[in-house]
Design an enzyme around this catalytic site. Structure first.
Site, PDB file in Angstrom:
ATOM      1  N   HIS A   1       0.840  -1.195   0.000  1.00 12.43           N
ATOM      2  CA  HIS A   1       0.000   0.000   0.000  1.00 12.43           C
ATOM      3  C   HIS A   1       0.878   1.248   0.000  1.00 12.43           C
ATOM      4  O   HIS A   1       2.042   1.201   0.442  1.00 12.43           O
ATOM      5  CB  HIS A   1      -0.894   0.018   1.237  1.00 12.43           C
ATOM      6  CG  HIS A   1      -1.982  -1.004   1.215  1.00 12.43           C
ATOM      7  ND1 HIS A   1      -3.037  -0.962   2.080  1.00 12.43           N
ATOM      8  CD2 HIS A   1      -2.187  -2.099   0.439  1.00 12.43           C
ATOM      9  CE1 HIS A   1      -3.854  -1.977   1.851  1.00 12.43           C
ATOM     10  NE2 HIS A   1      -3.347  -2.686   0.857  1.00 12.43           N
TER      11      HIS A   1
ATOM     12  N   GLU B   1       0.898   3.815   1.913  1.00 13.31           N
ATOM     13  CA  GLU B   1       1.403   4.179   3.238  1.00 13.31           C
ATOM     14  C   GLU B   1       2.595   3.320   3.629  1.00 13.31           C
ATOM     15  O   GLU B   1       3.571   3.835   4.208  1.00 13.31           O
ATOM     16  CB  GLU B   1       0.309   4.003   4.304  1.00 13.31           C
ATOM     17  CG  GLU B   1      -0.921   4.849   4.075  1.00 13.31           C
ATOM     18  CD  GLU B   1      -2.034   4.108   3.356  1.00 13.31           C
ATOM     19  OE1 GLU B   1      -3.202   4.338   3.686  1.00 13.31           O
ATOM     20  OE2 GLU B   1      -1.729   3.287   2.449  1.00 13.31           O
TER      21      GLU B   1
ATOM     22  N   CYS C   1      -6.032   1.884   5.992  1.00 10.85           N
ATOM     23  CA  CYS C   1      -6.693   0.644   6.397  1.00 10.85           C
ATOM     24  C   CYS C   1      -6.110   0.197   7.739  1.00 10.85           C
ATOM     25  O   CYS C   1      -5.175   0.806   8.275  1.00 10.85           O
ATOM     26  CB  CYS C   1      -6.497  -0.437   5.332  1.00 10.85           C
ATOM     27  SG  CYS C   1      -4.801  -1.071   5.233  1.00 10.85           S
TER      28      CYS C   1
ATOM     29  N   CYS D   1      -2.270  -0.618   7.530  1.00 12.85           N
ATOM     30  CA  CYS D   1      -1.432   0.579   7.464  1.00 12.85           C
ATOM     31  C   CYS D   1      -1.471   1.355   8.776  1.00 12.85           C
ATOM     32  O   CYS D   1      -0.444   1.872   9.225  1.00 12.85           O
ATOM     33  CB  CYS D   1      -1.860   1.454   6.296  1.00 12.85           C
ATOM     34  SG  CYS D   1      -1.543   0.680   4.691  1.00 12.85           S
TER      35      CYS D   1
END
Length: 149
Positions: free
Chosen positions: A56, A58, A86, A89
């Site tokens: 992701h 992040e 999410c 993360c």
């Protein structure tokens, strides 16, 4: 005191990263990490390209910022991300002790606030910065995906 215009400026940089993800056929989420008014990390989703569910924006940004700073704690940093983090993360952000998180669009299904994920007690979180622009890019991506299938 932080200038709210800075939040808009840096969220626009995160949106540029989201657009780069969009061009790569990735879910268009982008992130930048800033310390003392300077971008030290830029990232976007790479889950398809890397065939890695943890890639992701992040997560990529945390790694880049930690490498730049030479340490694992980001307590003086601000993460700007186009979509609410999410649970995965948010967990990584907890352990990084990030000072501040600024996100654009709310993720009503998988966002960390919906999931009840705890952040580090000293982390400040602000949502809704350029929410329409951030959310619009994601909506457009999924509409196009549905129309192709």
């Amino acid at each position: 005191m932080l200038d709210p215009l800075d939040d808009v400026h840096f969220m626009k940089k995160a949106l540029q990263e989201a657009e780069a993800a969009y061009e790569k056929n990735e879910v268009p989420v982008g992130a930048v990490i800033v310390v003392a008014g300077r971008i030290i990390a830029r990232a976007h989703n790479l889950t398809e390209l890397l065939n890695d569910v943890t890639a992701h924006a992040e997560m990529q940004a945390i790694t880049a910022a930690s490498n730049f700073l030479g340490g694992k704690y980001l307590n003086e940093c601000t993460l700007y991300v186009t979509l609410e983090p999410c649970q995965m993360c948010a967990g990584a952000l907890y352990w990084s002790q990030i000072g501040r998180i600024v996100y654009g669009a709310v993720d009503e299904q998988r966002g960390c606030t919906t999931m009840g994920t705890k952040l580090h007690p000293k982390t400040e979180m602000i949502g809704g910065v350029l929410e329409e622009e951030c959310g619009g890019l994601i909506k457009r991506f999924f509409i196009e995906k549905r129309n192709l299938n």
